[in-house]
Scaffold this active site. Structure first.
Site, mmCIF file in Angstrom:
data_model
loop_
_atom_site.group_PDB
_atom_site.id
_atom_site.type_symbol
_atom_site.label_atom_id
_atom_site.label_comp_id
_atom_site.label_asym_id
_atom_site.label_seq_id
_atom_site.Cartn_x
_atom_site.Cartn_y
_atom_site.Cartn_z
ATOM 1 N N SER A 35 86.674 33.443 34.268
ATOM 2 C CA SER A 35 86.287 31.936 34.118
ATOM 3 C C SER A 35 87.125 31.135 33.400
ATOM 4 O O SER A 35 87.399 30.002 33.460
ATOM 5 C CB SER A 35 84.686 31.928 33.729
ATOM 6 O OG SER A 35 84.412 32.352 32.694
ATOM 7 N N HIS A 244 82.026 27.558 27.802
ATOM 8 C CA HIS A 244 83.206 27.545 28.294
ATOM 9 C C HIS A 244 84.081 26.347 27.729
ATOM 10 O O HIS A 244 83.598 25.253 27.550
ATOM 11 C CB HIS A 244 83.331 27.436 30.048
ATOM 12 C CG HIS A 244 83.024 28.885 30.280
ATOM 13 N ND1 HIS A 244 81.574 29.245 30.633
ATOM 14 C CD2 HIS A 244 83.547 29.837 30.867
ATOM 15 C CE1 HIS A 244 81.472 30.437 31.102
ATOM 16 N NE2 HIS A 244 82.695 30.897 31.351
#
Length: 264
Positions: A35, A244
Site C-alpha cells: 500500500s 499511511h
C-alpha cells in the site's frame, strides 16, 4: 553483489562512441510493492485498480509523470505481502526492465494489526505489547528469508534493472504535544520501523540493489496532532487510509528519497 549492467537510468547501447542523450531509449519502469508503493492515503485512486487502491499521487506515478519512461508497469497493491509480490507482481516485470522500485515487508509483520492494538484510544498496554512482540518475532524469524527469496527472484527476472528498495517512515510523531497512543507506545512502534528498515536496507544492498531510506525525509511529519506538517494520516475515514502517507508524504518524503537512489 550482482553486476549492474546499467550505469544510469536509461539503457545506452554498446558502441564505440556514446549516443546523444536524446537518442537513448527511455527507461522501462516497473513499480512493485504494498500500500505504501500503491499510494494508499494519497487519494486519486484508479478505479481500474480495485482494492489495490493505486493512486495518481503515489511515488511511482509521480516518478512516471516527471521522467516519462517508455513503459510503466504499476503493479503495487494494497495489502501485499512479500509472497504476494513474488507470486503476482514479479512475473509481470519485463525481463528488459531498466528500473524497478519496491516497497514491501510491513504487512509481513502485521503492521496494521499492531497499529490497531497500540494506537486506538481504548486499547491497553498489554494488548499493544503482545502485538509488537509478535511483529518482532516475525521480523527476526520469518522476514529475512522471505526478503531474500523475493530479492533473488526479482534479480533473476530483470537482471539489467536498477532496483531501488524503499523502507518505511516513522508513522508517529514523538513530540510532547502528540496525542496518539502513549509516548512509550509511539517510541516502541517507531523502533520496530527502524529495525525493519535496517533489515530491508542490509538485505537489499547485499543483493546489489539500492536502498532508499525515507525516514529522514519524514522527520517531523509523523501522525501527531493534525496540521499541514502532518504527512501521515492518523485514524481516518476510510479506515484503510489510516497510518499511511498523505499525498504530501508521497511527494515530499518518498519521491525525493527514491529519486536520489535512482539517480545517485
Amino acid at each position: 553483489m550482482r553486476p549492474k549492467l546499467l550505469a544510469a537510468l536509461t539503457a545506452v547501447p554498446l558502441m564505440l562512441s556514446a549516443a546523444p542523450a536524446s537518442a537513448a531509449p527511455a527507461a522501462r519502469y516497473a513499480a512493485l510493492g504494498d500500500s505504501f508503493a500503491a499510494g494508499v492515503g494519497a487519494g486519486g485512486y484508479d478505479p481500474a485498480s480495485g482494492a489495490c487502491h493505486r493512486s495518481a499521487g503515489a511515488y511511482p506515478a509521480l516518478w512516471r509523470d516527471g521522467h516519462g519512461p517508455a513503459d510503466f508497469l504499476f503493479a503495487a497493491c494494497s495489502g501485499a505481502l512479500t509472497a504476494d509480490v513474488l507470486r503476482d507482481q514479479v512475473p509481470r516485470v519485463p525481463t528488459d526492465a531498466t528500473l524497478v522500485t519496491l516497497t514491501v515487508g510491513g504487512n509481513d509483520l502485521a503492521f496494521a494489526d499492531a497499529a490497531v492494538a497500540c494506537l486506538q484510544p481504548l486499547t491497553t498496554d498489554a494488548r499493544c505489547d503482545a502485538a509488537l512482540d509478535e511483529s518482532e518475532r516475525r521480523l527476526a524469524e520469518e522476514l529475512p528469508g522471505r526478503l531474500d527469496t523475493l530479492y533473488r527472484a526479482l534479480d533473476a527476472r530483470a537482471p539489467a534493472a536498477r532496483v531501488v528498495v524503499t523502507g518505511y517512515p516513522h508513522l508517529l510523531g514523538t513530540g510532547s504535544t502528540c496525542v496518539i497512543g502513549t509516548a512509550a507506545r509511539r517510541s516502541r512502534f517507531n523502533t520496530l520501523t527502524d529495525r525493519l528498515d535496517e533489515l530491508i536496507g542490509r538485505q537489499s544492498e547485499k543483493q546489489g540493489f539500492r536502498f532508499a531510506d525515507v525516514r529522514a525525509g519524514f522527520t517531523g511529519h509523523g501522525a501527531c496532532r493534525g496540521g499541514p506538517d502532518e504527512w501521515i494520516h492518523p485514524i481516518t475515514l476510510p479506515l484503510w487510509e489510516s497510518y499511511h502517507p498523505k499525498a504530501s508524504g508521497q511527494s515530499g518524503g518518498y519521491l525525493p528519497s527514491v529519486s536520489d537512489a535512482v539517480l545517485g
